[in-house]
Design an enzyme around this catalytic site. Structure first.
Site, PDB file in Angstrom:
ATOM      1  N   GLY A   1     -58.789   0.704  25.640  1.00  0.00           N
ATOM      2  CA  GLY A   1     -57.728   1.210  24.822  1.00  0.00           C
ATOM      3  C   GLY A   1     -58.190   2.252  23.990  1.00  0.00           C
ATOM      4  O   GLY A   1     -58.575   3.282  24.395  1.00  0.00           O
TER       5      GLY A   1
ATOM      6  N   ASP B   1     -71.087  -7.991  18.628  1.00  0.00           N
ATOM      7  CA  ASP B   1     -70.115  -8.846  17.829  1.00  0.00           C
ATOM      8  C   ASP B   1     -69.834  -8.415  16.364  1.00  0.00           C
ATOM      9  O   ASP B   1     -70.692  -8.677  15.685  1.00  0.00           O
ATOM     10  CB  ASP B   1     -70.468 -10.398  18.052  1.00  0.00           C
ATOM     11  CG  ASP B   1     -69.443 -11.520  17.118  1.00  0.00           C
ATOM     12  OD1 ASP B   1     -68.515 -10.929  16.527  1.00  0.00           O
ATOM     13  OD2 ASP B   1     -69.951 -12.574  17.074  1.00  0.00           O
TER      14      ASP B   1
ATOM     15  N   TYR C   1     -52.063 -10.325  10.401  1.00  0.00           N
ATOM     16  CA  TYR C   1     -52.300  -9.112  11.021  1.00  0.00           C
ATOM     17  C   TYR C   1     -51.932  -7.991   9.748  1.00  0.00           C
ATOM     18  O   TYR C   1     -52.642  -7.257   9.327  1.00  0.00           O
ATOM     19  CB  TYR C   1     -51.556  -8.831  12.106  1.00  0.00           C
ATOM     20  CG  TYR C   1     -51.966  -7.613  12.909  1.00  0.00           C
ATOM     21  CD1 TYR C   1     -52.839  -7.472  13.580  1.00  0.00           C
ATOM     22  CD2 TYR C   1     -51.129  -6.644  12.668  1.00  0.00           C
ATOM     23  CE1 TYR C   1     -53.266  -6.113  14.260  1.00  0.00           C
ATOM     24  CE2 TYR C   1     -51.260  -5.265  13.470  1.00  0.00           C
ATOM     25  CZ  TYR C   1     -52.384  -5.152  13.984  1.00  0.00           C
ATOM     26  OH  TYR C   1     -52.790  -3.944  14.688  1.00  0.00           O
TER      27      TYR C   1
ATOM     28  N   ILE D   1     -48.912   1.616  20.777  1.00  0.00           N
ATOM     29  CA  ILE D   1     -49.586   2.381  21.785  1.00  0.00           C
ATOM     30  C   ILE D   1     -49.821   1.609  22.890  1.00  0.00           C
ATOM     31  O   ILE D   1     -50.113   0.493  23.083  1.00  0.00           O
ATOM     32  CB  ILE D   1     -50.864   3.014  21.068  1.00  0.00           C
ATOM     33  CG1 ILE D   1     -50.844   3.555  19.612  1.00  0.00           C
ATOM     34  CG2 ILE D   1     -51.709   3.858  21.900  1.00  0.00           C
ATOM     35  CD1 ILE D   1     -49.992   4.698  19.603  1.00  0.00           C
ATOM     36  N   LYS D   2     -49.960   2.452  24.008  1.00  0.00           N
ATOM     37  CA  LYS D   2     -49.843   1.873  25.388  1.00  0.00           C
ATOM     38  C   LYS D   2     -51.346   1.471  25.690  1.00  0.00           C
ATOM     39  O   LYS D   2     -52.219   2.011  26.344  1.00  0.00           O
ATOM     40  CB  LYS D   2     -49.513   2.913  26.570  1.00  0.00           C
ATOM     41  CG  LYS D   2     -48.048   3.211  26.512  1.00  0.00           C
ATOM     42  CD  LYS D   2     -47.985   4.493  27.408  1.00  0.00           C
ATOM     43  CE  LYS D   2     -46.556   4.748  27.562  1.00  0.00           C
ATOM     44  NZ  LYS D   2     -46.028   5.882  28.461  1.00  0.00           N
TER      45      LYS D   2
ATOM     46  N   GLN E   1     -38.463   6.669   7.959  1.00  0.00           N
ATOM     47  CA  GLN E   1     -36.987   6.180   7.711  1.00  0.00           C
ATOM     48  C   GLN E   1     -36.743   5.575   6.579  1.00  0.00           C
ATOM     49  O   GLN E   1     -37.563   4.608   5.968  1.00  0.00           O
ATOM     50  CB  GLN E   1     -36.624   5.203   9.219  1.00  0.00           C
ATOM     51  CG  GLN E   1     -36.801   5.729  10.266  1.00  0.00           C
ATOM     52  CD  GLN E   1     -36.565   4.923  11.333  1.00  0.00           C
ATOM     53  OE1 GLN E   1     -35.283   5.045  12.160  1.00  0.00           O
ATOM     54  NE2 GLN E   1     -37.422   4.299  11.916  1.00  0.00           N
TER      55      GLN E   1
END
Length: 262
Positions: free
Chosen positions: A20, A67, A160, A195-196, A262
């Site tokens: 990623g 970790d 989150y 994001i991909k 926006q």
């Protein structure tokens, strides 16, 4: 002899780098002249990434199992990275996880604490244990990966949202402490939208496994009408890691296709 580039001669530690965004950042910084220490709970993935980077850029990368919720592991990883790279000048706190999609009245303490440990406590551990070495480098940079979810809330993502907002504000605290201490260490946060990367897998699953449909749904609220690529974030990290941003600290960078405008 240092390789040329925008971060030539620098040493970077990147968490959550087996894939990623972290993988993209590692390649970006290595190709721009830095040595990189890539860490991940997925030790095999981190080692494979380091091997791939070293095949193109010999002796540029090191890999460690890590970790990020374990403070003792942080002490060990930072010490090893400093020894292997002859110092540390860049820390990218990238490791992070999503949360269970539940409304607050159904949330569990287990879910809350799990997300808190990975997304927030790891950032504190990283800043704490890397800071002495970043100070010693003479021009250190910390880049904490937050999210647009730390700036704008959404239902069902309480854990989150809370963790990413915490990273945003903690970044400013560290930035001000470093400035007040004349440590020449900067600290900034980066806030991507969709994001991909594999973090979109739950959204793809909700779309019945149709990736194109999931991406189309996610991009509806983005003015640029698409989701981002990993390098869109990696280029921002490169700027913040480099001396080009030497007068930038305590700032947040939105990589969101205009979503929060926006």
């Amino acid at each position: 002899m240092a390789r040329p580039g925008r971060v030539a001669g620098k040493q970077a530690l990147i968490t959550g780098a087996a894939g990623g965004l972290g993988e993209a950042m590692a390649w970006m910084l290595a190709r721009e002249g830095a040595r990189v220490a890539v860490t991940d709970l997925n030790a095999g993935g981190a080692e494979a990434l380091a091997a791939a980077i070293n095949a193109e850029l010999p002796a540029a990368a090191f890999a460690y199992a890590h970790d990020v919720t374990d403070e003792a592991a942080w002490v060990s990883v930072v010490e090893r990275a400093v020894a292997d790279m002859d110092g540390l000048s860049i820390l990218v706190n990238n490791a992070g996880i999503g949360c269970d999609f539940v409304w607050s009245e159904q949330d569990t303490l287990e879910n809350w604490r799990r997300v808190q440990a990975v997304n927030v406590e790891s950032v504190m551990f990283g800043c704490k244990h890397a800071m002495p070495h970043l100070r010693a480098s003479g021009a250190g940079s910390i880049v904490n990966i937050s999210s647009v979810a730390g700036l704008a809330a959404a239902p069902g993502m309480g854990a989150y949202n809370a963790t990413k907002a915490a990273v945003w504000m903690y970044t400013k605290t560290v930035a001000l402490e470093a400035a007040k201490g004349d440590w020449n260490v900067r600290c900034n946060s980066v806030h991507p939208v969709f994001i991909k990367t594999p973090i979109l897998d739950p959204f793809i699953a909700m779309a019945g496994g149709d990736e194109a449909k999931a991406h189309e749904r996610l991009s509806r609220g983005i003015p640029l009408k698409r989701i981002g690529e990993p390098n869109d974030v990696a280029y921002c990290v490169l700027y913040l890691a480099s001396d080009e941003s030497k007068f930038v600290t305590g700032a947040e960078f939105k990589i969101d296709g205009g979503m929060l405008a926006q």
